[in-house]
Structures are given as C-alpha cells and as structure tokens.
Design a protein around this motif. Structure first.
Motif, mmCIF file in Angstrom:
data_model
loop_
_atom_site.group_PDB
_atom_site.id
_atom_site.type_symbol
_atom_site.label_atom_id
_atom_site.label_comp_id
_atom_site.label_asym_id
_atom_site.label_seq_id
_atom_site.Cartn_x
_atom_site.Cartn_y
_atom_site.Cartn_z
ATOM 1 N N ALA A 34 0.712 -1.092 0.135
ATOM 2 C CA ALA A 34 0.037 0.023 0.174
ATOM 3 C C ALA A 34 0.792 1.064 -0.002
ATOM 4 N N GLY A 35 1.989 1.206 0.510
ATOM 5 C CA GLY A 35 2.964 2.178 0.606
ATOM 6 C C GLY A 35 2.099 3.411 1.276
ATOM 7 N N SER A 36 2.188 4.630 0.734
ATOM 8 C CA SER A 36 1.488 5.753 1.507
ATOM 9 C C SER A 36 0.072 5.754 1.524
ATOM 10 N N ARG A 37 -0.711 4.605 0.881
ATOM 11 C CA ARG A 37 -2.042 4.736 1.037
ATOM 12 C C ARG A 37 -2.454 3.851 2.083
ATOM 13 N N LYS A 38 -1.751 3.633 3.151
ATOM 14 C CA LYS A 38 -2.206 2.694 4.201
ATOM 15 C C LYS A 38 -3.626 3.378 4.723
ATOM 16 N N THR A 39 -4.438 2.480 4.965
ATOM 17 C CA THR A 39 -5.713 2.989 5.790
ATOM 18 C C THR A 39 -5.783 2.108 7.219
ATOM 19 N N ALA A 40 -6.868 2.741 7.906
ATOM 20 C CA ALA A 40 -7.071 2.018 9.286
ATOM 21 C C ALA A 40 -7.653 0.519 8.899
ATOM 22 N N ALA A 41 -8.337 0.368 7.940
ATOM 23 C CA ALA A 41 -8.822 -0.926 7.781
ATOM 24 C C ALA A 41 -7.878 -1.842 7.247
ATOM 25 N N LEU A 42 -7.079 -1.488 6.555
ATOM 26 C CA LEU A 42 -5.939 -2.449 5.956
ATOM 27 C C LEU A 42 -5.061 -2.964 7.166
ATOM 28 N N VAL A 43 -4.709 -1.781 7.977
ATOM 29 C CA VAL A 43 -3.896 -2.245 9.277
ATOM 30 C C VAL A 43 -4.732 -3.045 10.166
ATOM 31 N N CYS A 44 -6.006 -3.082 10.338
ATOM 32 C CA CYS A 44 -6.884 -3.990 11.101
ATOM 33 C C CYS A 44 -6.762 -5.184 10.358
ATOM 34 N N GLU A 45 -6.573 -5.235 9.180
ATOM 35 C CA GLU A 45 -6.460 -6.627 8.486
ATOM 36 C C GLU A 45 -5.280 -7.388 9.096
ATOM 37 N N VAL A 46 -4.024 -6.419 9.065
ATOM 38 C CA VAL A 46 -2.963 -7.004 9.547
ATOM 39 C C VAL A 46 -2.814 -7.388 11.059
ATOM 40 N N GLY A 47 -3.471 -6.591 11.746
ATOM 41 C CA GLY A 47 -3.882 -6.998 13.226
ATOM 42 C C GLY A 47 -4.754 -8.453 13.306
ATOM 43 N N SER A 48 -5.661 -8.526 12.537
ATOM 44 C CA SER A 48 -6.452 -9.698 12.678
ATOM 45 C C SER A 48 -5.497 -10.751 12.172
ATOM 46 N N HIS A 49 -4.767 -10.787 11.476
ATOM 47 C CA HIS A 49 -3.825 -11.861 10.916
ATOM 48 C C HIS A 49 -2.932 -12.153 11.553
ATOM 49 N N TYR A 50 -2.291 -11.354 12.548
ATOM 50 C CA TYR A 50 -1.338 -11.715 13.864
ATOM 51 C C TYR A 50 -1.939 -12.258 14.911
ATOM 52 N N ALA A 51 -3.175 -11.884 15.178
ATOM 53 C CA ALA A 51 -4.094 -12.448 16.090
ATOM 54 C C ALA A 51 -4.433 -13.905 15.869
ATOM 55 N N ASP A 52 -4.828 -14.260 14.626
ATOM 56 C CA ASP A 52 -5.000 -15.478 14.288
ATOM 57 C C ASP A 52 -3.957 -16.401 14.421
ATOM 58 N N LEU A 53 -2.731 -16.041 14.062
ATOM 59 C CA LEU A 53 -1.432 -16.682 14.276
ATOM 60 C C LEU A 53 -0.846 -16.810 15.977
ATOM 61 N N GLY A 54 -1.656 -16.150 16.594
ATOM 62 C CA GLY A 54 -1.377 -16.045 17.981
ATOM 63 C C GLY A 54 -0.478 -15.213 18.365
ATOM 64 N N GLN A 55 0.243 -14.495 17.419
ATOM 65 C CA GLN A 55 1.131 -13.284 17.873
ATOM 66 C C GLN A 55 0.566 -11.998 18.294
ATOM 67 N N HIS A 56 0.118 -12.139 19.586
ATOM 68 C CA HIS A 56 -0.676 -11.066 20.397
ATOM 69 C C HIS A 56 -0.143 -9.681 20.345
ATOM 70 N N ALA A 57 1.233 -9.660 20.692
ATOM 71 C CA ALA A 57 1.937 -8.363 20.688
ATOM 72 C C ALA A 57 1.933 -7.519 19.488
ATOM 73 N N ARG A 58 2.370 -8.274 18.183
ATOM 74 C CA ARG A 58 2.411 -7.615 17.009
ATOM 75 C C ARG A 58 0.944 -7.389 16.601
#
Length: 544
Positions: A34-58
């Motif tokens: 995404a580069g400079s076009r990062k959005t809150a929804a896209l970052v939430c997807e990243v957070g959900s991805h790490y949560a599914d993997l059990g990487q709670h800190a990330r």
C-alpha cells in the motif's frame, strides 16, 4: 474462507483479504504494497492476521497503528478487545469493547464477548444485560440463550435457566452440553425424573464424560434405583479413575443394597484418592459398625472429626462408639442418673468425647458449735442434735426413651456449575445425601419392684394368628394389645426392655437401635431389626 498461498511470502492462509494488484496476498504484504496509501482498515487486517497466528504483541501494535490513523475506527477497538480477551485480561477487554460500542459497532458478538468478561469477573447483572442486548439484536441467537441460561444457573435461578436452555435446545436440538446444563437445573429443583431424561439425551448426543454419568447416577440415586445409580457411577469411574466423589457415591449405593464389603472398598479408594474428604471416613465407620468392628469405626469417626471439627454429630458418634467399646471390655461408662447417696465413683473421661458434668450429691449440713457460755466452773460446749438420717432413695421407675424431635434432613448441596457453555463444563459434583443416624448403644432399663399394671384398653383386638407366612415378621405399625410394653431387644450382647412399639420406633429413629440388633415380641422368636415391618421404612441409609 478458503485456503490460498501468498505469492509474495509463500505464507499459507485460510482467510481471504483485499486484493493488491489483482493478486490474493497476505495482509502484511498488502500493507507493504500500500505504501503511503495505508488505511486503518488495512492495518486492522494485519492485526487480525497476527491475532489468528497467536502473535498477540504484533497484533496489538497493528491495532494501535490503526487507531493512530483513525481514532474512531471501531473495528480496531474490537480487535484489541479480542486479543485482551484471549489473554484473559478482562478489564482491558471490557474497556475496548465499550469503546467499540460507543463508536457505533453495535454487534451481537461484541455484546456476547463483553458479557462473558463480566461473567468471569462475577459481575452477573451486567453480564445478563449484555446477553439480553445480544438477544434484542438477534432473537434466535443460540449462544445468547445458552450463555444467559448458564448465568441463571450460577445465580440459582433455576426456572429462568430452564426457560433459556429450553429455547436454546429448540434452536439447536443436537447440542449435548445444553441438555447437561438443563439437567443440572432440574437436579437443583429436585426434579430427578427430568434430570435423568436430559442426562440420557446428552449421552445419546455423544457427551459421554465423567460429569454427565455422575449426574445421571445421582439422579437415579435420589429415585432410589440403586442398581442404575451404581452402573452410572461405575461408568464415570471407568472414564475418570481419579474421580473420588464417584467412589463415595457408588459406595453409598452399595451400602443401601446391603453390599457392605463393596461399600467399604469404594470408601477406602476414595480416601486414598482424596485424604481430605471426611464423608467417606464417616460412612466407612458406619459400615464397620454394621459388622461390629467397633475399634475401626472409632478410628474412622475420629479421623472424620479432625477433618470436620464443626460437626456435632461426629462428636456424638465418637462418644457412643467409645462407650460401646468400654462396655465390651468391661470398663464402666459414665453414669447417667445422679445418685443422692452414696457419692458416685470417680468419672472416667472418655477419649475424644465431651466432658460430662457430673452433679455431686448434696453435702450434709456442717456441725454447728454454740457460742461459749460463762459457766461458773467449766466451759460447756453445747452441740446440736445429730441430723436424722435421710431415707434411702426410692428405686427409679423404668425410664422410656424420650422422643426427641429431629429437624428434617437438609437439602442436597447445590451442584457446582460447570464453566462457560462455549467449552464443556467442568466436573459438577453434587454432595451425597445426608444419612439416617447410626445406631448407638442403649442403656438398660431397670424393672421396678412393683408397679401397678396399666388400665386395660376399652376393647381387646382379635388374637393374631401365628400360622402362615404373615406370622414370620413382626409388624410394629399396628400394635393395639392390652399391654403395649411387650418388646425386648438385644444390643451388644445385653437384653433391654420391655418397651412398647412406639418406644421401639423412637429408639430406631434416634439411632439407639441398629438394623443389625435383634428384637423379640412376646410369643415370637428373635428377629433382626431390619426384618421388622415399620421400624426402618427407608432402610439403613448412609450418614453424613
């Protein structure tokens, strides 16, 4: 949801995310692309991805970045709350769920999760409010009904619990845990028939674990179907051999079926598994009493009293068994009647028994010396006349056991309720039912030298036939003869009586007559007390 492999980092995923340049890529790669076009929804997807993997800190870092991009992004608050909920940090989870609701995310799952957090914190009113709000948003949500029904069960609101769990069963009739929870509510209400039906249905739906079979056995036990109860307890023991309460309950079932040796074996195994349990020791002591093994019974009663020092009944049992042991050894016991003259023998205090206050006979009045008179020659001391000797005490009349009104047995201890219905509830162990008091040695009743006979009854009943099968048992429920005191009984090798049928029943109710003692009616042969109709209507159940 489908499986795919990110073409950039070759990570295998099971959740489809937004495309980047026409490709299905993982959220971290999409975030980098995404580069400079990062959005809150896209970052939430990243957070959900790490949560599914059990990487709670990330995951927490990603959700925090999403909130920096958009402080009003409700999905980021919910994502952080889900991570805190998985870490069992319920305070922070409640705060984040509340923020998500304030920013417009009025979602059923948010209310359910926050209600579970309140439930874990024992804040039951707020938990119920969240489950009710979830039902307003989704009137047929089975998890909302199931969670609220379980909450009512914890709060001892059995009627409301049964209503909610019945609604959940109507929506999903093949969920075994819901039947198990409703069986717990029926058991707490004393409706053992429906509890058996729900446990049986839960087992049919493959909920075949030790707590379900244990609850099924307890329900059969209260229905007095002891064979089925013993089978259910045996199945629970087969599944969980370390289930001490199941051994205690099966021992009670064996006892009521007069299988004393098997009951002793089960109580012994329960003591081995959990030495801190007082109930199997007390019940095993009663089994030893039934086999006339007084020393072992005294040892078990003493151990149970150490584990449960608040029990007054245990202390009474210790004193009674100690007196029986002393009587068998020929040691005089503590006198009950207080003589007037001569002074009583020294009192021998029994081991582990309360000290009995022995009233001493009244002392004779002291000799009074008159004051000296001034005689002219010598001092003359005048003494009062010797007090008359008191008459000898009259021989006491026969003392019948005084009926003592016993309070009704307390209800069964409410079952501990299993954990949240999302997972299988833990072991729920109802307390064994309180038993009838054990037999205790009775004191002989002295016969008077001459007592006038009681007045004859207005009318004499027809003579009872001694021929036929009906004459083999003594019926104490219909005793209307002219002389009601026509029973004698043997206990610990001694014969007591005569007593009436009412006094005989009172001795059995007070524990002064064991079901193994012998009773004889005038004109009949000796019978065991347990063979007498109307004397032990419910059999000799276990105590404590």
């Amino acid at each position: 949801m489908r499986n795919f492999t990110c073409p950039r980092c070759k990570t295998r995923l099971r959740r489809e995310t937004g495309p980047a340049n026409g490709e299905l890529i993982c959220p971290p790669c999409a975030y980098e692309a995404a580069g400079s076009r990062k959005t809150a929804a896209l970052v939430c997807e990243v957070g959900s991805h790490y949560a599914d993997l059990g990487q709670h800190a990330r995951a927490i870092e990603a959700f925090a970045e999403a909130l920096r991009l958009d402080p009003r992004h409700a999905a980021a608050y919910r994502g952080k709350a889900d991570v805190h909920f998985a870490e069992q940090d319920y305070d922070r989870a409640i705060q984040q769920y509340t923020q998500a609701l304030r920013h417009g995310l009025n979602d059923v799952q948010v209310h359910l999760n926050r209600g579970k957090c309140y439930h874990e914190q024992q804040d039951f009113p707020r938990a119920e409010a969240d489950f009710t709000a979830a039902l307003r948003l989704a009137p047929r949500n089975v998890w909302a009904f199931r969670s609220r029904g379980y909450l009512h069960l914890l709060r001892k609101q059995d009627e409301k619990a049964i209503a909610d769990l019945t609604e959940a069963i109507g929506i999903d009739p093949r969920h075994g845990t819901t039947y198990y929870l409703r069986a717990l509510a029926h058991y707490d209400q004393g409706d053992h028939y429906r509890a058996v039906a729900d446990c049986t249905r839960a087992i049919e739906l493959r909920l075949r674990d030790a707590p379900t079979y244990y609850l099924l056995g307890k329900s059969h036990f209260h229905q007095r179907t002891f064979d089925k109860a013993a089978q259910a307890f045996s199945e629970a023991i087969r599944i969980d051999p370390q289930y001490a309460d199941a051994y205690v309950a099966r021992g009670d079932s064996y006892w009521l079926r007069h299988k004393i040796d098997q009951a002793i074996a089960d109580y012994t195994e329960a003591i081995r598994l959990d030495p801190k349990l007082a109930q199997p020791r007390a019940n095993r002591a009663l089994c030893y009493l039934g086999k006339n093994r007084l020393d072992e019974a005294l040892a078990d009663f003493t151990a149970a009293a150490r584990l449960n020092p608040q029990s007054v009944e245990l202390r009474q049992r210790i004193q009674e068994v100690q007196e029986a042991c002393d009587a068998r050894r020929g040691v005089p016991s503590v006198p009950v009647a207080h003589p007037v003259s001569p002074p009583p023998a020294p009192v021998r205090l029994l081991a582990a028994a309360p000290v009995l206050a022995v009233r001493q006979p009244p002392a004779a009045p002291p000799v009074v010396v008159a004051p000296p008179l001034p005689p002219p020659a010598a001092l003359v001391v005048t003494r009062p006349p010797t007090p008359p000797t008191p008459p000898p005490p009259a021989t006491p009349l026969p003392v019948s056991p005084v009926p003592v009104a016993r309070p009704p047995a307390p209800p069964a201890t409410p079952l501990p309720v299993p954990p949240a219905p999302a997972a299988h509830p833990p072991v729920s162990r109802p307390v064994s039912p309180p038993p009838v008091p054990v037999a205790a040695p009775a004191r002989p009743v002295a016969s008077p030298p001459s007592v006038p006979a009681p007045p004859p009854a207005p009318s004499s009943p027809p003579p009872v036939s001694t021929n036929g099968p009906a004459a083999q048992l003594i019926d104490v429920t219909s005793d209307e003869s002219d002389d009601p005191r026509k029973y004698v009984y043997q206990r610990h090798g001694k014969t007591y009586g005569p007593v009436s049928s009412e006094e005989l029943r009172e001795l059995a109710a007070r524990g002064k007559l064991s079901w193994t003692d012998k009773v004889r009616k005038s004109g009949h042969s000796w019978k065991r007390a347990c063979d007498i109709e109307g004397l032990f209507p419910s059999g000799p159940p276990p105590a404590f």
